[in-house]
Design a protein around this motif. Sequence first.
Motif, PDB file in Angstrom:
ATOM      1  N   HIS A  86     -11.525  -0.641   0.442  1.00 53.77           N
ATOM      2  CA  HIS A  86     -10.321  -0.423  -0.417  1.00 53.77           C
ATOM      3  C   HIS A  86     -10.123   0.180  -1.430  1.00 53.77           C
ATOM      4  CE1 HIS A  86      -9.871  -3.892   2.302  1.00 53.77           C
ATOM      5  NE2 HIS A  86      -8.815  -3.442   2.678  1.00 53.77           N
ATOM      6  N   PHE A  87      -9.427   0.390  -2.306  1.00 50.88           N
ATOM      7  CA  PHE A  87      -9.089   0.887  -3.384  1.00 50.88           C
ATOM      8  C   PHE A  87      -7.924   0.635  -4.127  1.00 50.88           C
ATOM      9  CE2 PHE A  87      -8.536   3.694  -7.159  1.00 50.88           C
ATOM     10  CZ  PHE A  87      -9.704   3.867  -7.336  1.00 50.88           C
ATOM     11  N   VAL A  88      -8.557  -0.340  -4.635  1.00 51.25           N
ATOM     12  CA  VAL A  88      -6.440  -0.881  -5.333  1.00 51.25           C
ATOM     13  C   VAL A  88      -6.509  -0.355  -6.956  1.00 51.25           C
ATOM     14  CG1 VAL A  88      -5.966  -2.456  -5.554  1.00 51.25           C
ATOM     15  CG2 VAL A  88      -7.233  -2.851  -4.127  1.00 51.25           C
ATOM     16  N   VAL A  89      -5.415  -0.072  -6.914  1.00 51.76           N
ATOM     17  CA  VAL A  89      -4.485  -0.517  -8.674  1.00 51.76           C
ATOM     18  C   VAL A  89      -3.854  -0.782  -8.804  1.00 51.76           C
ATOM     19  CG1 VAL A  89      -3.782   2.180  -9.980  1.00 51.76           C
ATOM     20  CG2 VAL A  89      -5.997   2.237  -8.301  1.00 51.76           C
ATOM     21  N   ARG A  90      -3.713  -1.826  -9.479  1.00 51.91           N
ATOM     22  CA  ARG A  90      -2.770  -2.733  -9.423  1.00 51.91           C
ATOM     23  C   ARG A  90      -3.143  -2.592 -11.361  1.00 51.91           C
ATOM     24  NH1 ARG A  90      -6.460  -8.408  -9.400  1.00 51.91           N
ATOM     25  NH2 ARG A  90      -6.336  -8.608 -11.765  1.00 51.91           N
ATOM     26  N   PRO A  91      -1.377  -3.391 -11.685  1.00 51.06           N
ATOM     27  CA  PRO A  91      -0.561  -3.359 -13.065  1.00 51.06           C
ATOM     28  C   PRO A  91      -1.658  -3.999 -14.295  1.00 51.06           C
ATOM     29  CG  PRO A  91       0.693  -4.703 -11.466  1.00 51.06           C
ATOM     30  CD  PRO A  91      -0.276  -3.810 -11.026  1.00 51.06           C
ATOM     31  N   SER A  92      -1.593  -3.413 -15.117  1.00 45.07           N
ATOM     32  CA  SER A  92      -2.770  -4.028 -16.073  1.00 45.07           C
ATOM     33  C   SER A  92      -1.691  -5.997 -17.018  1.00 45.07           C
ATOM     34  CB  SER A  92      -2.652  -3.962 -17.438  1.00 45.07           C
ATOM     35  OG  SER A  92      -1.637  -3.554 -18.075  1.00 45.07           O
ATOM     36  N   ARG A  93      -0.199  -5.850 -16.472  1.00 44.93           N
ATOM     37  CA  ARG A  93       0.579  -7.156 -16.584  1.00 44.93           C
ATOM     38  C   ARG A  93       1.258  -7.128 -14.966  1.00 44.93           C
ATOM     39  NH1 ARG A  93       1.191  -3.292 -19.820  1.00 44.93           N
ATOM     40  NH2 ARG A  93       3.404  -2.285 -19.845  1.00 44.93           N
ATOM     41  N   HIS A  94       1.958  -8.389 -14.919  1.00 43.64           N
ATOM     42  CA  HIS A  94       3.380  -8.309 -13.572  1.00 43.64           C
ATOM     43  C   HIS A  94       4.498  -8.670 -14.013  1.00 43.64           C
ATOM     44  CE1 HIS A  94      -0.444  -8.373 -11.436  1.00 43.64           C
ATOM     45  NE2 HIS A  94      -1.109  -8.986 -11.582  1.00 43.64           N
ATOM     46  N   PRO A  95       5.576  -8.307 -13.182  1.00 43.88           N
ATOM     47  CA  PRO A  95       5.157  -7.517 -12.027  1.00 43.88           C
ATOM     48  C   PRO A  95       5.066  -5.427 -12.980  1.00 43.88           C
ATOM     49  CG  PRO A  95       7.691  -7.394 -12.917  1.00 43.88           C
ATOM     50  CD  PRO A  95       7.094  -8.278 -13.668  1.00 43.88           C
ATOM     51  N   GLY A  96       4.737  -4.871 -11.727  1.00 44.30           N
ATOM     52  CA  GLY A  96       3.923  -3.637 -11.626  1.00 44.30           C
ATOM     53  C   GLY A  96       4.146  -2.774 -10.042  1.00 44.30           C
ATOM     54  N   ARG A  97       3.594  -1.457 -10.762  1.00 39.99           N
ATOM     55  CA  ARG A  97       3.200  -1.234  -8.991  1.00 39.99           C
ATOM     56  C   ARG A  97       1.848  -0.984  -8.657  1.00 39.99           C
ATOM     57  NH1 ARG A  97       2.280   5.916  -9.707  1.00 39.99           N
ATOM     58  NH2 ARG A  97       1.912   6.211  -6.719  1.00 39.99           N
ATOM     59  N   LEU A 126      -1.040   2.049   1.112  1.00 37.38           N
ATOM     60  CA  LEU A 126       0.181   1.428   0.256  1.00 37.38           C
ATOM     61  C   LEU A 126       0.647   1.255  -1.181  1.00 37.38           C
ATOM     62  CD1 LEU A 126      -0.946  -1.852   2.621  1.00 37.38           C
ATOM     63  CD2 LEU A 126       0.854  -0.494   3.326  1.00 37.38           C
ATOM     64  N   ASP A 127       2.106   1.502  -1.282  1.00 39.94           N
ATOM     65  CA  ASP A 127       2.308   1.522  -2.507  1.00 39.94           C
ATOM     66  C   ASP A 127       3.822   0.901  -2.171  1.00 39.94           C
ATOM     67  OD1 ASP A 127       2.811   2.823  -5.357  1.00 39.94           O
ATOM     68  OD2 ASP A 127       3.012   4.973  -4.489  1.00 39.94           O
ATOM     69  N   ALA A 128       3.315  -0.196  -3.534  1.00 35.73           N
ATOM     70  CA  ALA A 128       5.072  -1.617  -4.384  1.00 35.73           C
ATOM     71  C   ALA A 128       5.034  -1.161  -5.554  1.00 35.73           C
ATOM     72  CB  ALA A 128       4.084  -2.760  -3.341  1.00 35.73           C
ATOM     73  N   SER A 129       6.459  -1.524  -5.596  1.00 38.34           N
ATOM     74  CA  SER A 129       6.976  -1.450  -6.703  1.00 38.34           C
ATOM     75  C   SER A 129       7.885  -3.144  -6.596  1.00 38.34           C
ATOM     76  CB  SER A 129       7.598  -0.468  -7.512  1.00 38.34           C
ATOM     77  OG  SER A 129       6.451   0.302  -7.713  1.00 38.34           O
ATOM     78  N   PRO A 151      11.350  -2.901   2.417  1.00 38.64           N
ATOM     79  CA  PRO A 151      11.853  -1.766   2.283  1.00 38.64           C
ATOM     80  C   PRO A 151      11.393  -0.849   0.286  1.00 38.64           C
ATOM     81  CG  PRO A 151      13.190  -3.599   1.736  1.00 38.64           C
ATOM     82  CD  PRO A 151      12.129  -3.986   2.356  1.00 38.64           C
ATOM     83  N   ASP A 152      10.446  -1.977  -0.223  1.00 44.55           N
ATOM     84  CA  ASP A 152      10.173  -1.541  -1.732  1.00 44.55           C
ATOM     85  C   ASP A 152       8.412  -1.301  -1.554  1.00 44.55           C
ATOM     86  OD1 ASP A 152      12.377  -1.898  -2.446  1.00 44.55           O
ATOM     87  OD2 ASP A 152      12.563  -3.625  -2.951  1.00 44.55           O
ATOM     88  N   ILE A 153       8.167  -1.133  -0.445  1.00 44.12           N
ATOM     89  CA  ILE A 153       6.549  -1.052  -0.303  1.00 44.12           C
ATOM     90  C   ILE A 153       6.600   0.073   0.968  1.00 44.12           C
ATOM     91  CG2 ILE A 153       4.439  -1.488   1.268  1.00 44.12           C
ATOM     92  CD1 ILE A 153       4.864  -4.674   0.845  1.00 44.12           C
ATOM     93  N   ARG A 154       5.734   1.009   0.178  1.00 44.36           N
ATOM     94  CA  ARG A 154       6.044   2.277   0.704  1.00 44.36           C
ATOM     95  C   ARG A 154       4.854   2.308   1.535  1.00 44.36           C
ATOM     96  NH1 ARG A 154       3.799   7.822   0.448  1.00 44.36           N
ATOM     97  NH2 ARG A 154       3.277   7.639  -1.739  1.00 44.36           N
ATOM     98  N   ALA A 159      -5.017  11.854   5.290  1.00 46.15           N
ATOM     99  CA  ALA A 159      -6.640  11.759   5.330  1.00 46.15           C
ATOM    100  C   ALA A 159      -6.588  12.449   4.110  1.00 46.15           C
ATOM    101  CB  ALA A 159      -6.966  13.340   6.321  1.00 46.15           C
ATOM    102  N   ALA A 160      -5.992  12.730   2.827  1.00 44.47           N
ATOM    103  CA  ALA A 160      -6.086  13.367   1.344  1.00 44.47           C
ATOM    104  C   ALA A 160      -4.759  12.698   0.581  1.00 44.47           C
ATOM    105  CB  ALA A 160      -6.619  14.365   1.499  1.00 44.47           C
ATOM    106  N   THR A 161      -4.505  12.624  -0.256  1.00 42.58           N
ATOM    107  CA  THR A 161      -3.631  12.118  -0.925  1.00 42.58           C
ATOM    108  C   THR A 161      -3.932  12.499  -2.880  1.00 42.58           C
ATOM    109  OG1 THR A 161      -1.735  10.910  -1.295  1.00 42.58           O
ATOM    110  CG2 THR A 161      -3.421   9.930  -1.588  1.00 42.58           C
ATOM    111  N   GLN A 162      -2.345  12.599  -3.192  1.00 42.03           N
ATOM    112  CA  GLN A 162      -3.084  12.314  -4.648  1.00 42.03           C
ATOM    113  C   GLN A 162      -2.273  11.734  -5.282  1.00 42.03           C
ATOM    114  OE1 GLN A 162      -2.500  16.631  -6.086  1.00 42.03           O
ATOM    115  NE2 GLN A 162      -4.890  16.953  -5.749  1.00 42.03           N
ATOM    116  N   VAL A 163      -2.116  10.836  -7.143  1.00 41.56           N
ATOM    117  CA  VAL A 163      -1.475   9.909  -7.090  1.00 41.56           C
ATOM    118  C   VAL A 163      -1.842  10.330  -8.406  1.00 41.56           C
ATOM    119  CG1 VAL A 163      -2.823   7.741  -6.587  1.00 41.56           C
ATOM    120  CG2 VAL A 163      -0.205   7.942  -6.694  1.00 41.56           C
ATOM    121  N   SER A 164      -0.543  10.182  -9.525  1.00 36.51           N
ATOM    122  CA  SER A 164      -0.681   9.259 -10.615  1.00 36.51           C
ATOM    123  C   SER A 164      -0.562   8.308 -11.255  1.00 36.51           C
ATOM    124  CB  SER A 164       0.206  10.618 -11.628  1.00 36.51           C
ATOM    125  OG  SER A 164      -0.191  11.865 -11.303  1.00 36.51           O
ATOM    126  N   PHE A 165      -0.660   7.548 -12.340  1.00 38.17           N
ATOM    127  CA  PHE A 165      -0.289   6.447 -12.625  1.00 38.17           C
ATOM    128  C   PHE A 165       0.404   6.390 -14.151  1.00 38.17           C
ATOM    129  CE2 PHE A 165      -2.867   5.848  -9.296  1.00 38.17           C
ATOM    130  CZ  PHE A 165      -1.864   4.960  -8.261  1.00 38.17           C
TER     131      PHE A 165
END
Length: 197
Positions: A86-97, A126-129, A151-154, A159-165
Amino acid sequence: MGVNRNEDWGALGMVPEDAQIAASNADLLKLLGDLNSASVVVLTGGDLCRTLGGRGRACPGGEATLVDIDVGEALVDGRLHRFVSHFVVRPSRHPGRWWVAANAAHRGRWNLAPRAHPGDGLLDVLDASLSLGQAFAAWRRLGLGLHVPHPDIREERTAATQVSFDGSARAWLDGRPIGGVDRLSLRVQPGALRVAI
């Protein structure tokens, strides 16, 4: 020895005597840099082992199921990282993306990405806010994989993607923190590693 719908995956075979052993995600992550395409890693524990149905019985020199798995590659703010679970990106505080690229279905006791398989050439993203209340409800369902669909979890299989935070997001690679992340490019290397379970 990849995986296809409605077909058996892997094959029964002999494990080389010199095979490395990984009892956890961290063990496997440490080995990744030293492996070549002919290497076999015996999985005796960790999220990947659980996802593949391993019971920790495989050993060097013995007979086991051999399966080729994908390896994820993440270019994070100009630095290349490899991962298997897994590669997990989470917010520094909750709630968040929360954003997850999963090669393995399980993460600890959670069934985080129920459709993920490490040998299909795809990562499950999985992309959730979620609001705080929705996050707690999803959290309770993670063990059985019942948090999706929501509905709020995309969800996306790619095989490949790009994303910004937004810069305050923190990243974890197979459970190991790697720091903040602004921009991320991700791709999968199909069948890049052979494991024994």
